[in-house]
Structure formats: C-alpha cells, structure tokens
Design an enzyme around this catalytic site. Structure first.
Site, PDB file in Angstrom:
ATOM      1  N   ARG A 184      34.652  33.320  30.449  1.00 30.88           N
ATOM      2  CA  ARG A 184      35.688  34.028  31.207  1.00 30.88           C
ATOM      3  C   ARG A 184      36.947  33.173  31.237  1.00 30.88           C
ATOM      4  O   ARG A 184      36.851  31.952  31.482  1.00 30.88           O
ATOM      5  CB  ARG A 184      35.211  34.263  32.645  1.00 30.88           C
ATOM      6  CG  ARG A 184      34.065  35.242  32.790  1.00 30.88           C
ATOM      7  CD  ARG A 184      33.460  35.149  34.179  1.00 30.88           C
ATOM      8  NE  ARG A 184      32.841  33.835  34.388  1.00 30.88           N
ATOM      9  CZ  ARG A 184      32.383  33.418  35.572  1.00 30.88           C
ATOM     10  NH1 ARG A 184      32.527  34.176  36.631  1.00 30.88           N
ATOM     11  NH2 ARG A 184      31.814  32.224  35.674  1.00 30.88           N
ATOM     12  N   LYS A 228      44.251  37.975  35.716  1.00 32.93           N
ATOM     13  CA  LYS A 228      43.302  37.472  36.730  1.00 32.93           C
ATOM     14  C   LYS A 228      43.788  36.100  37.136  1.00 32.93           C
ATOM     15  O   LYS A 228      44.653  35.498  36.476  1.00 32.93           O
ATOM     16  CB  LYS A 228      41.887  37.409  36.151  1.00 32.93           C
ATOM     17  CG  LYS A 228      41.757  36.433  34.994  1.00 32.93           C
ATOM     18  CD  LYS A 228      40.343  36.298  34.488  1.00 32.93           C
ATOM     19  CE  LYS A 228      39.487  35.445  35.377  1.00 32.93           C
ATOM     20  NZ  LYS A 228      38.192  35.086  34.757  1.00 32.93           N
ATOM     21  N   CYS A 267      39.784  41.197  26.715  1.00 32.67           N
ATOM     22  CA  CYS A 267      38.417  41.544  26.309  1.00 32.67           C
ATOM     23  C   CYS A 267      37.944  42.915  26.783  1.00 32.67           C
ATOM     24  O   CYS A 267      37.627  43.777  25.962  1.00 32.67           O
ATOM     25  CB  CYS A 267      37.470  40.447  26.789  1.00 32.67           C
ATOM     26  SG  CYS A 267      37.857  38.883  26.017  1.00 32.67           S
TER      27      CYS A 267
HETATM   28  C1  UDX Z   1      35.290  38.767  30.343  1.00 35.65           C
HETATM   29  C2  UDX Z   1      33.800  38.539  30.519  1.00 35.65           C
HETATM   30  O1  UDX Z   1      33.523  38.245  31.884  1.00 35.65           O
HETATM   31  C3  UDX Z   1      33.354  37.367  29.640  1.00 35.65           C
HETATM   32  O2  UDX Z   1      31.949  37.197  29.761  1.00 35.65           O
HETATM   33  C4  UDX Z   1      33.719  37.671  28.184  1.00 35.65           C
HETATM   34  O3  UDX Z   1      33.350  36.593  27.339  1.00 35.65           O
HETATM   35  C5  UDX Z   1      35.209  37.907  28.068  1.00 35.65           C
HETATM   36  O4  UDX Z   1      35.622  38.975  28.935  1.00 35.65           O
HETATM   37  P1  UDX Z   1      37.544  37.717  31.210  1.00 35.65           P
HETATM   38  O5  UDX Z   1      38.121  38.991  30.712  1.00 35.65           O
HETATM   39  O6  UDX Z   1      38.147  36.441  30.781  1.00 35.65           O
HETATM   40  O7  UDX Z   1      35.954  37.626  30.789  1.00 35.65           O
HETATM   41  O8  UDX Z   1      37.605  37.708  32.815  1.00 35.65           O
HETATM   42  P2  UDX Z   1      36.721  38.405  33.959  1.00 35.65           P
HETATM   43  O9  UDX Z   1      36.557  37.410  35.023  1.00 35.65           O
HETATM   44  O10 UDX Z   1      35.509  39.038  33.383  1.00 35.65           O
HETATM   45  O11 UDX Z   1      37.696  39.574  34.527  1.00 35.65           O
HETATM   46  C6  UDX Z   1      38.029  40.623  33.676  1.00 35.65           C
HETATM   47  C7  UDX Z   1      38.886  41.602  34.480  1.00 35.65           C
HETATM   48  O12 UDX Z   1      38.065  42.272  35.459  1.00 35.65           O
HETATM   49  C8  UDX Z   1      40.028  40.947  35.257  1.00 35.65           C
HETATM   50  O13 UDX Z   1      41.195  41.751  35.131  1.00 35.65           O
HETATM   51  C9  UDX Z   1      39.549  40.952  36.696  1.00 35.65           C
HETATM   52  O14 UDX Z   1      40.634  41.060  37.611  1.00 35.65           O
HETATM   53  C10 UDX Z   1      38.700  42.215  36.738  1.00 35.65           C
HETATM   54  N1  UDX Z   1      37.649  42.194  37.752  1.00 35.65           N
HETATM   55  C11 UDX Z   1      36.649  41.283  37.666  1.00 35.65           C
HETATM   56  C12 UDX Z   1      37.666  43.152  38.765  1.00 35.65           C
HETATM   57  O15 UDX Z   1      38.589  43.967  38.841  1.00 35.65           O
HETATM   58  N2  UDX Z   1      36.660  43.157  39.676  1.00 35.65           N
HETATM   59  C13 UDX Z   1      35.638  42.259  39.634  1.00 35.65           C
HETATM   60  O16 UDX Z   1      34.766  42.309  40.501  1.00 35.65           O
HETATM   61  C14 UDX Z   1      35.635  41.281  38.597  1.00 35.65           C
END
Ligand code: UDX
Length: 442
Positions: A154, A323, A263
């Site tokens: 992440r 994020k 992603c």
């Molecule tokens: C994601 C996957 O988690 C990771 O395993 C993969 O390798 C790459 O994609 P990433 O996109 O870097 O990682 O961040 P992540 O923490 O998963 O958040 C993704 C998005 O979801 C962000 O915009 C975050 O704000 C959102 N999110 C996350 C939510 O809206 N609610 C949540 O509860 C968690």
C-alpha cells in the site's frame, strides 16, 4: 542473492530497496537517466515513509545500485523482476506495452538462464505472452522460466507491507524457479510468513481478485453509509458491528468520499475487462465503480446544499493526495472535487502536506486557485473547509484556531475525521453520519 529489478516507480523502488536491505545484491534499472544521480545519492523521487533511509543504508553497504543500462542489468543476475507500469488504457484494459518491451529486451540480451518474474499487476495469463515473447526474440536455445510474484504494497506503508506480508504469492512452472523463490524468501518463511506456491495464472488472478475485493468492500460500506445518513445512524457503528465478525474484518470499512490511487480504479476496471474477454459480466464490480464515483457526486451535492451558491465562496480544501502519507494524486477524489468547484467559480485554497506540487501540474495556480504552505493559512476568511484526505495533521488540528480563522464555521468532512461531540461551534457534515449544526451564528 543477486537481483535485477527493472522499473523504479513506486513498486520497483520499494522492492529493490527492501530486497537490498535484506542483504541481497540489487541492481535497479530505469529507462531514463532522470533522477538516476539522485537515486544513487539516496534521494528517491517518490514520497514513501522510510524509503530514503533504507536507500542510504543500502548505498552505504553497497547492496544497491541504480542504472539506466538495461543490458548490464539483464546480465547482472539470473533473477529479474519486472516492475514497470501497467496503466489503464482508454478501453479500460491494462496497457502491457512496457511489460512487452522489457520481455523483448531480456530476450535480446540474455546469454544464460533467467528467471523472469512479473511483479507488475497484469491480467491472468500474461505470463504466457511474456514466455512467447522471450522465445520469439531470443536465440531460442537459452533456458528461462517466467513466474508471477504480485505485490500487495500500500502506498504510504510500502516498506512495512514488504517486510510484514500477510502472504507471499508465487506462481511458478518449474522446480528450479520454485527453489530460487524458496531461497529468496527464506528470511520471511523462517519468521513464519506464508509463502503460497501456485501457478503463474493463479498468482496473476489472485492480485486482481484481491484488489477488486478490497475496492468492493469500500463501496459496500459507502452504500450502507448512504442509508445510515437517511436513518440517522453512524455508519462507523455499523462498520464496527459487522467488522468484529472475523469473516468480515473491520479494515477497509471506513466510509468516506471513496477510493482513488493508481491501483483500485485501474485493477477493478481491468478485472471487468478480463471477465468480458471471457464472455462474463462482472456486474458486482461495475456497481463497485458506480458507487465509488457516486460518492464524489454526493459530496459535491452536499457542498452545494450547505453553501447554496459556490460562486465567489472562499472554499478551503485540506488533502489532495489519494490517501495520507503519499504525494500520489492519481485518481484522487480531490481531482473531481477541485474540478467541479473551480467550474462553479469558487475561490479555492488548497493544502496538502506532500501532494501540492504534483497537484499543481493538473491545476496550476491562478486567481481562483491558491496553494497554501500551511493548513491554517488556507483557512483565512474561508466559508467552508472540505476534508478530502485524512492526514494525521488534520485530525490533530486546533479546532478553536480553525473556527477563529474562518469566515463561516462550516466543515464538510469526506473522511469522517472528527466526532460530532467535539465540533462545538461548527456546522459539521460528514459521510454516513448525522450532520450537526452547532454554530452559534444564525
Ligand atoms: C492498494 C492495496 O491495498 C494494495 O494491497 C495493492 O498492492 C495496491 O493497491 P493503495 O492503493 O496504495 O493499495 O492504498 P489503500 O490503502 O489500499 O487505499 C486505496 C484507496 O482506498 C485510498 O483512496 C483510500 O482512501 C481508500 N480507502 C481505503 C477507503 O476509502 N476506505 C478504507 O476503508 C480504506
């Protein structure tokens, strides 16, 4: 072990640095000389907590080096990780041209056995294309294997995620490849981490299935949040209530303005396309996408319902990155929010601890868009504060100072950062929770 990593983006850099930090000898190849000198001085071009100190430690130990000499990189090791970008194309399919390009270069330059590993996120059965490409462009009688080893890093916690994997997924087709991965990941299996050995196709599919499930989980709680708002129940209470069930789990049940990043949007879209290519309709994921884009629309409706007219309103936005703990703005909700508010002639004051510079490439400063270097500076005479990214420094903000700086004490929170009990003196709006109008002013 000696390792070649091809690609120095977010995944390539974190992978190269962390493998080097484990004592492997790593040569990381990038296409151009841009940032090359900085990387060899331990300065990474991406913001990733902990990465620079690992780079410096490994450069001091001599376990990592960066190059733009692809031939040297291919010769350097018999274990080559492909960590190049697989961006979404206009059709929604993953653009695999960079993967093909690397496969050809390996074929044209390899002189002995290579284990070629897909770490980039690729559609199921891409390994067959990589294999065919290497066969076509090499001199044919050199032994090689193609494997899949998807990452689950992440952004913002990539270093931690690399060293604390829930599981390591490896898809191999030969005993030799299996042995190489067992040696490479021994430091992990020795501490009890799971090394899941499967086929390359299954490993490729696990990655898309994993990311799509996480995105779906977020859209699920955001769907429930919409109902919670109607019936006056705090969606976080529902998330807690279902999350205690081990079969569901509390993580990725934080309702808000929705997911972005390089992603989830890309991988959900690619998975839908992969299904279509096999005559299947992944309607569940199309709904996941639809709910996610609706969350941004709902947020903008909320702003208009609260402010009535956006034109000439001073609107402060805290948070531009997709994020916290990253400077990455790809597919960030802030992009749609800023674009719509700009189009409705609001005066925007933008602040993000890391992502401001990247955001300016999309929305240059002008008379209606101002970038602030301090979150409080962005609040002077503001008619509304919109919270788009949940950086810790926002959660710890001095709310009295916020209230005194603003012209109107209105906060519209896209990430449910605050509890309504502490919002005395504010009109506070959030996602999937009751709104509170505690401002003293009429
Ligand atoms: C994601 C996957 O988690 C990771 O395993 C993969 O390798 C790459 O994609 P990433 O996109 O870097 O990682 O961040 P992540 O923490 O998963 O958040 C993704 C998005 O979801 C962000 O915009 C975050 O704000 C959102 N999110 C996350 C939510 O809206 N609610 C949540 O509860 C968690």
């Amino acid at each position: 072990m000696k390792i070649t990593v091809i690609g120095s983006g977010y995944v390539g850099l974190v992978t190269a640095a962390c493998f080097a930090d484990l004592g492997n000898q790593v040569l990381c190849a990038k296409k151009t000389s841009k940032n090359l000198d900085k990387l060899n001085q331990g300065i990474s071009h991406i913001y990733e907590p902990g990465l620079d100190e690992i780079l410096n430690r490994c450069l001091d130990k001599g376990t990592i080096e960066f190059t733009n000499d692809i031939k040297r990189a291919i010769d350097f090791s018999d274990l080559i990780f492909i960590c190049v970008g697989t961006p979404q194309s206009e059709t929604g399919k993953a653009d695999l041209s960079q993967v093909e390009d690397v496969a050809r270069q390996i074929a044209e330059n390899m002189t002995d056995y290579k284990l070629i590993v897909e770490k980039s996120t690729v559609p199921v059965n891409t390994h067959q294309w990589v294999k065919k490409t290497v066969q076509r462009y090499s001199n044919g009688n050199i032994q090689f294997d193609v494997a899949s080893n998807p990452e689950f890093l992440r952004e913002g916690t990539g270093v931690y995620d690399f060293n604390n994997p829930d599981r390591i997924v490896v898809g191999v087709e030969s005993e030799n490849a299996h042995k190489i991965f067992q040696e490479l990941y021994r430091p992990f299996t020795e501490k009890g981490d799971v090394l899941l050995i499967t086929t390359p196709a299954a490993a490729e599919l696990i990655k898309h299935a994993s990311n799509s499930f996480l995105a779906m989980k977020i859209s699920y709680i955001n769907m429930v949040a919409e109902l919670c708002e109607k019936v006056g129940i705090d969606v976080n209470m529902i998330a807690d209530g279902i999350g205690y069930d081990q079969r569901i789990g509390r993580s990725f049940l934080n309702a808000g303005i929705g997911y972005g990043g390089s992603c989830f949007p890309k991988d959900v879209r690619a998975f839908i396309k992969i299904a279509e290519d096999h005559g299947l309709d992944f309607g569940l994921l199309r709904e996941t996408e639809k709910i996610n884009s609706q969350m941004r629309e709902r947020f903008l409706e909320k702003v208009e319902n609260v402010l009535w007219i956006n034109k000439d309103k001073n609107i402060t936005i805290w948070g531009l990155a997709f994020k916290p703990d990253t400077d990455d703005i790809r597919e960030a909700p802030s992009i749609d929010i800023v674009r719509k508010l700009y189009e409705t002639d609001a005066n925007l004051r933008l602040y993000d601890p890391q992502a401001g510079e990247n955001f300016q490439n999309l929305f240059p400063e002008n008379e209606n868009i101002r970038y602030c270097s301090d979150k409080y500076e962005a609040l002077k005479d503001s008619d509304a504060l919109l919270l788009i990214t949940e950086w810790d420094e926002f959660k710890n903000a001095d709310l009295n100072k916020v209230k005194n700086l603003m012209r109107l004490p209105i906060i519209i929170d896209g990430r449910n950062m605050f509890e309504s009990e502490i919002m005395e003196g504010f009109e506070y709006y959030s996602v999937g929770r009751e709104n509170t109008n505690q401002s003293e002013k009429p």
